[in-house]
Design a protein around this motif. Structure first.
Motif, mmCIF file in Angstrom:
data_model
loop_
_atom_site.group_PDB
_atom_site.id
_atom_site.type_symbol
_atom_site.label_atom_id
_atom_site.label_comp_id
_atom_site.label_asym_id
_atom_site.label_seq_id
_atom_site.Cartn_x
_atom_site.Cartn_y
_atom_site.Cartn_z
ATOM 1 N N GLU A 187 -21.275 4.496 6.060
ATOM 2 C CA GLU A 187 -20.801 5.312 4.957
ATOM 3 C C GLU A 187 -21.991 5.853 4.163
ATOM 4 O O GLU A 187 -22.876 5.093 3.763
ATOM 5 N N VAL A 188 -22.000 7.167 3.948
ATOM 6 C CA VAL A 188 -23.120 7.842 3.290
ATOM 7 C C VAL A 188 -22.572 8.843 2.278
ATOM 8 O O VAL A 188 -21.619 9.573 2.574
ATOM 9 N N HIS A 189 -23.181 8.875 1.086
ATOM 10 C CA HIS A 189 -22.752 9.784 0.019
ATOM 11 C C HIS A 189 -23.990 10.268 -0.728
ATOM 12 O O HIS A 189 -24.909 9.478 -0.968
ATOM 13 N N LEU A 203 -14.098 20.023 6.283
ATOM 14 C CA LEU A 203 -14.727 19.367 7.430
ATOM 15 C C LEU A 203 -15.076 20.395 8.501
ATOM 16 O O LEU A 203 -16.129 20.310 9.149
ATOM 17 N N GLY A 204 -14.197 21.370 8.674
ATOM 18 C CA GLY A 204 -14.477 22.441 9.628
ATOM 19 C C GLY A 204 -15.716 23.231 9.234
ATOM 20 O O GLY A 204 -16.532 23.598 10.085
ATOM 21 N N GLY A 256 -21.117 9.417 7.103
ATOM 22 C CA GLY A 256 -20.509 10.348 6.156
ATOM 23 C C GLY A 256 -19.764 9.601 5.073
ATOM 24 O O GLY A 256 -19.715 8.368 5.060
ATOM 25 N N PRO A 257 -19.152 10.323 4.154
ATOM 26 C CA PRO A 257 -18.499 9.697 3.003
ATOM 27 C C PRO A 257 -17.118 9.161 3.327
ATOM 28 O O PRO A 257 -16.509 9.527 4.331
ATOM 29 N N CYS A 258 -16.633 8.308 2.449
ATOM 30 C CA CYS A 258 -15.259 7.817 2.590
ATOM 31 C C CYS A 258 -14.281 8.977 2.503
ATOM 32 O O CYS A 258 -13.384 9.098 3.327
ATOM 33 N N MET A 281 -20.551 18.943 -1.471
ATOM 34 C CA MET A 281 -20.844 17.533 -1.166
ATOM 35 C C MET A 281 -20.772 17.251 0.331
ATOM 36 O O MET A 281 -21.655 16.613 0.910
ATOM 37 N N ILE A 282 -19.731 17.730 1.014
ATOM 38 C CA ILE A 282 -19.562 17.378 2.423
ATOM 39 C C ILE A 282 -20.569 18.113 3.301
ATOM 40 O O ILE A 282 -21.084 17.552 4.284
#
Length: 365
Positions: free
Chosen positions: A306-308, A157-158, A107-109, A116-117
């Motif tokens: 880390e992925v974006h 995130l939830g 996942g992203p930083c 996006m998330i």
């Protein structure tokens, strides 16, 4: 000091021995292994003769002194049996441990916005990740850098978990935020800069929530394990160690130096599961695949990647982030190596036919 009970020792006898030890102002902690029960003794045992304990019961097989300063984290404390951290997720329980398949966290930083998330969560889940990582609270070297969206990001995130069923790993920076973070996170992360924030370690230990403890930027292995000891001593046995690179001489070509030698060293010292974070360690996405493969070969139990969706526009740590396509390709490349070492199991929710299977690794990162 630990007491190894003989196989088949009656539970009533184990409890009697424990009760006797409590009268000596020592705290016994029972660890049930696959074949034996081990009683760890916490307290001032320096003056106790091991023969005194040996004479407590004919069911005591062995009494061993733990020489390391990190008592509960030491390998001897569990009689050399690796510990397992089982994390319930909406997709089912996931186990971190030496005798289990590699756990993939991606996942992203930072959590930037809902679109996006959720997009990232769906992408990494389809490729085979079991956990989504994303920062709501971000410790940054500069006070002017993006610090994360805080509590609102926890809500996002939830939503990502609701959409995908992935477990959530996110960082807590302050004891004041612990309750809010723990309500969302399946695993609470202690970042490198807080590795020796002892007040925070104690509070996190008291929650009993699984903890991911990252190695400090310049921490020795003993300092790292002593930090883990704070969490364990607070009553929380669910600790995962994460190597994310340490600061050395060269800052021009890599962000940090990935200490892969720490995997066999930790195996000789502790029973705790080990994660490797090649993204923070190298700082550049093109180096992540090689270091991820090396981590599997070294014997790591988990990887954090880390992925974006668009690293060029990431609000933090874009250069070290893989694209969704790059992550999927990486998972395809890791699978044969993971299977070779007996550490790979395709998650039941991974896509049957990868969307980006034809994209080369070089082109995707």
């Amino acid at each position: 000091m630990i007491i190894v009970m003989k196989s088949g020792s009656p539970s009533a006898e184990i409890e009697r021995v424990s009760q006797e030890l409590r009268s000596w102002d020592i705290t016994p902690e029972k660890c049930v292994g696959q074949h034996k029960v081990v009683i760890g003794l916490v307290g001032d045992t320096a003056e106790i003769d091991t023969r005194q304990i040996q004479n407590l019961s004919p069911f005591i097989e062995q009494v061993i002194r733990v020489k390391q300063p990190f008592k509960r984290a030491s390998k001897e404390f569990r009689y050399r049996e690796p510990s397992e951290v089982v994390v319930p997720t909406p997709n089912g329980p996931v186990t971190f441990g030496q005798n289990h398949p590699l756990v993939i966290v991606a996942g992203p930083c930072s959590v930037e916005n809902e679109e996006m998330i959720v997009e990232t969560a769906r992408g990494v889940r389809a490729a085979g990740a079991q956990f989504l990582r994303g920062g709501a609270y971000k410790p940054r070297s500069s006070p002017y850098a993006f610090q994360g969206h805080g509590e609102s990001a926890l809500g996002l995130l939830g939503k990502a978990r609701e959409a995908t069923g992935l477990g959530i790993i996110t960082e807590v920076m302050d004891t004041a935020d612990l309750e809010k973070v723990a309500a969302v996170a399946d695993v609470v992360q202690i970042g490198a800069r807080n590795m020796q924030n002892f007040s925070l370690l104690k509070k996190v230990g008291a929650t009993l929530k699984p903890v991911l403890l990252k190695r400090g930027l310049s921490a020795t292995i003993e300092e790292w394990l002593m930090a883990a000891e704070y969490i364990l001593a607070s009553g929380n046995p669910n600790v995962i160690l994460c190597e994310r690179g340490i600061r050395t001489f060269d800052r021009q070509y890599t962000r940090n130096t990935l200490d892969l030698s720490v995997v066999p060293v930790l195996r000789s010292l502790t029973h705790l599961p080990i994660m490797i974070d090649p993204s923070h360690a190298t700082g550049f996405s093109e180096y992540v695949p090689s270091m991820a493969m090396a981590a599997i070969a070294a014997g790591a139990d988990s990887l954090m990647i880390e992925v974006h969706p668009n690293p060029a526009k990431a609000l933090s740590d874009g250069p070290q982030s893989l694209t969704l396509e790059g992550f999927e390709q990486l998972m395809l490349e890791l699978a044969p190596l993971g299977k070779f070492f007996g550490r790979w199991a395709k998650p039941p929710f991974a896509t049957a036919t990868p969307k980006f299977a034809s994209i080369s690794s070089t082109a995707s990162i």
